[in-house]
Design a protein around this motif. Structure first.
Motif: not given
Length: 305
Positions: A17-28
């Motif tokens: 969730x919240x994957x479009x930027x920041x930590x979430x993007x990098x987790x993806x």
């Protein structure tokens, strides 16, 4: 939503969730780079699809977008239906979407270079000094960081139970540690997982918001800086400890990624999103006999206190 999806039955599927930027993007990026099929979610469709295209441009495969607003029941239901029809299971849920519960002056200079001469504590002090906490932001923090995360998890839990190794990783914070709440009674209740109930958590959060509006946070033992964020994260930690005891077949853990340079920290953090995400991914990919109901601080198991 993407088109038809096919994958080997042994491929792990993750939702971030919240994957479009920041930590979430990098987790993806890190999960997908490790062979996990990733559904990147974001509440803004344009930004979410742009994030997926950016990852594909970096050579990352096995990543898809699906819109998700974690405070909207219909949005959550639509995602659950998509996952069920596309995969029939979910192996990893990373609850990353969150809000800060504060507001900053839009004219603040947040160029990363301005923080170059400041140490960790000075950067935190800068955030505390420049953040305002209106009641609207406090309510949004509780609604998003606790209830939104909880409702997404409840909706996706049956799919996680359909996995042979379902895992829930909640991106928490050291601000969610119980030491930030001065009321010993509240600390003890939140830490007594054998007796604590979801209904009691609701009562405590309602009382917190009433005390916030009445301007009596300090006298009632609540935090007075980043108060809603701290209380919502503490409640989230407690809820997922309850969930871990209730559903032993699904491993449920909370993780503090570190003080990361993101929009939420106004770029004042000390870690890059890549470094912070690495701490989250480490917990998501723990060995099969790894812990459940635990809290990790920057990759290592620690105390909720």
């Amino acid at each position: 939503m993407e088109g038809a999806i096919s994958s080997p039955s042994n491929t792990r599927v993750a939702v971030v969730t919240g994957g479009n930027k920041g930590i979430g993007f990098e987790v993806c990026r890190q999960l997908a780079s490790g062979g996990v099929m990733v559904v990147l979610t974001a509440r803004d469709e344009t930004r979410g699809r742009e994030a997926v295209e950016k990852l594909k441009g970096l050579g990352v495969t096995g990543i898809f977008f699906h819109e998700l607003e974690i405070t909207d029941a219909s949005s959550i239901s639509t995602l659950a239906d998509f996952l069920k029809s596309s995969f029939g299971k979910l192996d990893i849920l990373v609850n990353n979407a969150a809000v800060g519960g504060v507001e900053y002056d839009q004219e603040l200079d947040t160029n990363e270079e301005k923080f170059g001469g400041l140490d960790f504590h000075q950067r935190v002090e800068w955030m505390l000094k420049n953040a305002q906490e209106p009641i609207g932001a406090a309510k949004k923090s509780v609604q998003t960081n606790y209830y939104g995360t909880k409702h997404v998890t409840e909706a996706l839990l049956p799919l996680l139970q359909s996995s042979s190794d379902g895992r829930i990783v909640n991106v928490s914070s050291d601000y969610g540690l119980l030491k930030h709440i001065s009321s010993e009674e509240v600390r003890q209740e939140l830490n007594d997982i054998n007796s604590l109930t979801e209904e009691r958590l609701d009562e405590m959060l309602n009382k917190f918001l009433k005390d916030f509006e009445a301007g009596v946070l300090g006298p009632q033992g609540w935090p007075t800086k980043f108060s809603a964020y701290k209380v919502a994260k503490a409640a989230m930690n407690a809820y997922f400890r309850i969930l871990a005891r209730r559903h032993l077949a699904v491993r449920v853990n909370c993780v503090h990624p570190g003080f990361v340079k993101t929009d939420m920290s106004m770029r004042s953090g000390v870690l890059t999103p890549e470094e912070g995400a690495r701490n989250v991914v480490k917990v998501a990919l723990l060995p099969d006999d790894g812990p459940t109901g635990a809290y990790f601080a920057k990759g290592e198991e620690a105390s909720f206190l």
